[in-house]
Design an enzyme around this catalytic site. Structure first.
Site, PDB file in Angstrom:
ATOM      1  N   TYR A   1      44.067  40.818  37.031  1.00 36.21           N
ATOM      2  CA  TYR A   1      44.171  41.050  38.476  1.00 36.21           C
ATOM      3  C   TYR A   1      44.841  39.807  39.069  1.00 36.21           C
ATOM      4  O   TYR A   1      44.551  38.686  38.645  1.00 36.21           O
ATOM      5  CB  TYR A   1      42.773  41.254  39.087  1.00 36.21           C
ATOM      6  CG  TYR A   1      42.814  41.636  40.552  1.00 36.21           C
ATOM      7  CD1 TYR A   1      43.085  42.950  40.944  1.00 36.21           C
ATOM      8  CD2 TYR A   1      42.600  40.674  41.542  1.00 36.21           C
ATOM      9  CE1 TYR A   1      43.144  43.295  42.288  1.00 36.21           C
ATOM     10  CE2 TYR A   1      42.656  41.016  42.884  1.00 36.21           C
ATOM     11  CZ  TYR A   1      42.936  42.325  43.250  1.00 36.21           C
ATOM     12  OH  TYR A   1      42.989  42.661  44.581  1.00 36.21           O
TER      13      TYR A   1
ATOM     14  N   HIS B   1      35.636  36.853  39.404  1.00 41.96           N
ATOM     15  CA  HIS B   1      35.063  36.907  40.748  1.00 41.96           C
ATOM     16  C   HIS B   1      34.095  38.085  40.817  1.00 41.96           C
ATOM     17  O   HIS B   1      34.465  39.214  40.503  1.00 41.96           O
ATOM     18  CB  HIS B   1      36.207  37.076  41.764  1.00 41.96           C
ATOM     19  CG  HIS B   1      35.783  37.502  43.133  1.00 41.96           C
ATOM     20  ND1 HIS B   1      35.763  36.639  44.217  1.00 41.96           N
ATOM     21  CD2 HIS B   1      35.381  38.714  43.611  1.00 41.96           C
ATOM     22  CE1 HIS B   1      35.367  37.306  45.300  1.00 41.96           C
ATOM     23  NE2 HIS B   1      35.129  38.564  44.956  1.00 41.96           N
TER      24      HIS B   1
ATOM     25  N   ARG C   1      32.187  30.348  51.378  1.00 38.07           N
ATOM     26  CA  ARG C   1      33.221  29.590  52.081  1.00 38.07           C
ATOM     27  C   ARG C   1      33.163  29.941  53.566  1.00 38.07           C
ATOM     28  O   ARG C   1      33.114  31.131  53.913  1.00 38.07           O
ATOM     29  CB  ARG C   1      34.618  29.956  51.584  1.00 38.07           C
ATOM     30  CG  ARG C   1      34.887  29.658  50.124  1.00 38.07           C
ATOM     31  CD  ARG C   1      36.253  30.225  49.736  1.00 38.07           C
ATOM     32  NE  ARG C   1      36.453  30.272  48.305  1.00 38.07           N
ATOM     33  CZ  ARG C   1      37.292  31.121  47.695  1.00 38.07           C
ATOM     34  NH1 ARG C   1      37.997  31.991  48.415  1.00 38.07           N
ATOM     35  NH2 ARG C   1      37.416  31.112  46.393  1.00 38.07           N
TER      36      ARG C   1
ATOM     37  N   HIS D   1      43.583  35.980  39.233  1.00 37.03           N
ATOM     38  CA  HIS D   1      42.246  35.931  38.631  1.00 37.03           C
ATOM     39  C   HIS D   1      42.286  35.741  37.115  1.00 37.03           C
ATOM     40  O   HIS D   1      41.382  36.199  36.414  1.00 37.03           O
ATOM     41  CB  HIS D   1      41.444  37.182  39.010  1.00 37.03           C
ATOM     42  CG  HIS D   1      40.961  37.142  40.430  1.00 37.03           C
ATOM     43  ND1 HIS D   1      41.810  37.298  41.506  1.00 37.03           N
ATOM     44  CD2 HIS D   1      39.733  36.920  40.954  1.00 37.03           C
ATOM     45  CE1 HIS D   1      41.119  37.193  42.623  1.00 37.03           C
ATOM     46  NE2 HIS D   1      39.864  36.967  42.325  1.00 37.03           N
TER      47      HIS D   1
ATOM     48  N   HIS E   1      33.779  35.789  49.905  1.00 35.94           N
ATOM     49  CA  HIS E   1      33.269  34.416  49.891  1.00 35.94           C
ATOM     50  C   HIS E   1      32.776  34.005  51.281  1.00 35.94           C
ATOM     51  O   HIS E   1      31.865  33.194  51.399  1.00 35.94           O
ATOM     52  CB  HIS E   1      34.351  33.445  49.402  1.00 35.94           C
ATOM     53  CG  HIS E   1      34.622  33.548  47.934  1.00 35.94           C
ATOM     54  ND1 HIS E   1      33.816  32.953  46.995  1.00 35.94           N
ATOM     55  CD2 HIS E   1      35.589  34.199  47.248  1.00 35.94           C
ATOM     56  CE1 HIS E   1      34.293  33.219  45.774  1.00 35.94           C
ATOM     57  NE2 HIS E   1      35.366  33.976  45.909  1.00 35.94           N
TER      58      HIS E   1
ATOM     59  N   ASP F   1      42.086  32.841  35.798  1.00 33.65           N
ATOM     60  CA  ASP F   1      41.336  31.624  35.481  1.00 33.65           C
ATOM     61  C   ASP F   1      39.895  31.657  35.983  1.00 33.65           C
ATOM     62  O   ASP F   1      39.213  30.646  36.033  1.00 33.65           O
ATOM     63  CB  ASP F   1      42.060  30.388  36.036  1.00 33.65           C
ATOM     64  CG  ASP F   1      42.194  30.433  37.556  1.00 33.65           C
ATOM     65  OD1 ASP F   1      41.851  31.464  38.168  1.00 33.65           O
ATOM     66  OD2 ASP F   1      42.651  29.420  38.127  1.00 33.65           O
ATOM     67  N   HIS F   2      39.424  32.833  36.377  1.00 32.57           N
ATOM     68  CA  HIS F   2      38.003  32.974  36.738  1.00 32.57           C
ATOM     69  C   HIS F   2      37.647  34.449  36.830  1.00 32.57           C
ATOM     70  O   HIS F   2      38.538  35.308  36.858  1.00 32.57           O
ATOM     71  CB  HIS F   2      37.673  32.261  38.044  1.00 32.57           C
ATOM     72  CG  HIS F   2      38.305  32.863  39.274  1.00 32.57           C
ATOM     73  ND1 HIS F   2      39.628  32.665  39.613  1.00 32.57           N
ATOM     74  CD2 HIS F   2      37.796  33.655  40.246  1.00 32.57           C
ATOM     75  CE1 HIS F   2      39.900  33.291  40.746  1.00 32.57           C
ATOM     76  NE2 HIS F   2      38.808  33.921  41.142  1.00 32.57           N
TER      77      HIS F   2
ATOM     78  N   ASP G   1      32.793  32.773  41.999  1.00 35.58           N
ATOM     79  CA  ASP G   1      33.875  32.674  41.019  1.00 35.58           C
ATOM     80  C   ASP G   1      33.327  31.985  39.779  1.00 35.58           C
ATOM     81  O   ASP G   1      32.906  30.825  39.847  1.00 35.58           O
ATOM     82  CB  ASP G   1      35.049  31.873  41.594  1.00 35.58           C
ATOM     83  CG  ASP G   1      35.775  32.626  42.694  1.00 35.58           C
ATOM     84  OD1 ASP G   1      35.566  33.853  42.821  1.00 35.58           O
ATOM     85  OD2 ASP G   1      36.540  31.980  43.438  1.00 35.58           O
TER      86      ASP G   1
HETATM   87 ZN   LIG Z   1      36.441  34.771  44.398  1.00 33.26          ZN
END
Ligand SMILES: [Zn+2]
Length: 254
Positions: free
Chosen positions: A230, A238, A179, A233, A195, A235-236, A202
């Site tokens: 955490y 990292h 990103r 987090h 990112h 839903d993914h 992710d």
């Molecule tokens: Zn991330």
């Protein structure tokens, strides 16, 4: 990627080995050697020599990138172009993962396996640059140069390939990778988010589930690991690279 040529290559390797043995044992008649065929070029990168502990150079660094997903639990392989004990151990784990004779020396079998695993742009076959960048197409605007962000993403892809292989070669989806600062702000990312450096990914749950991915990721060179339990987090998963280790996925026992 040269998967079609592999069976032929295996035959050549066997032939070459036999020739080498004959020459090494002082056979009376010299035999033709087929090394040019054995070291046929790859679309991304071709190693010019076998590599073992003590070697150094850019070809070692290229090898380190390819085996960066095999540093051992909690470890990160240095990409310094110096073939030390850590690189030997990573090469050995890579060889074990692909059923090769595991001696920690990168020779024709190891390189052939890598050639079969990489696309012509040097990404591993199951990941691609656009998957690691949903923000822009030129990798600009992050916390490092565009070329560095892209290089960081390449290493992350090789780590993800190792993770994917360890979990049975089932697909792993990347919901967010590089990103720019603007993209990170728009996504509500942390002010120091990896990112923006290009090395974070992710991961979706896939068929493996978040916790299986998070637990296995500890073996594949990710010093930053955040997952279920955490904040933000659930839903993914990292994963990223950072100085010092920070892992937290309490719902997965991490
Ligand atoms: Zn991330």
């Amino acid at each position: 990627m040269r998967k079609i040529i592999l069976p032929v290559l295996a035959g050549l390797l066997a032939a070459c080995t036999a020739v080498t043995v004959a020459v090494g044992s002082a056979a009376a008649e010299p035999e033709p050697v087929a090394t040019q065929d054995v070291h046929a070029s790859d679309g991304c990168y071709t190693w010019p020599r076998n590599l073992s502990q003590g070697a150094s150079g850019e070809d070692v660094r290229q090898l380190q990138i390819r085996v960066s997903g095999y540093p051992g639990y909690g470890a990160v392989l240095a990409l310094d172009g110096q073939f030390g004990p850590g690189t030997k151990a990573a090469v050995t784990r890579f060889q074990q993962a692909y059923g090769l004779s595991a001696d920690g020396v990168a020779g024709p079998q190891t390189f052939s396996t890598i050639y079969a695993l990489q696309d012509d742009d040097c990404t591993p076959v199951n990941f691609a640059y656009p998957e690691l960048n949903h923000c822009n197409s030129d990798w600009s605007g992050g916390m490092v140069s565009a070329s560095q962000a892209r290089a960081n993403a390449l290493v992350t892809m090789w780590k993800l390939q190792a993770l994917r292989h360890a979990l049975g070669d089932r697909p792993i989806g990347v919901n967010s990778g590089f990103r720019s600062v603007a993209c990170n702000n728009a996504a509500g990312g942390a002010a120091n988010s990896r990112h923006m450096y290009g090395d974070a990914a992710d991961l979706a749950a896939g068929s493996q589930g978040f916790c299986t991915i998070a637990q296995q990721a500890r073996n594949h060179g990710f010093s930053e690991l955040l997952g279920p339990g955490y904040p933000d987090h659930n839903d993914h998963v990292h994963v990223a690279n950072r100085s010092g280790q920070f892992w937290s996925a309490p719902n997965c026992g991490i």
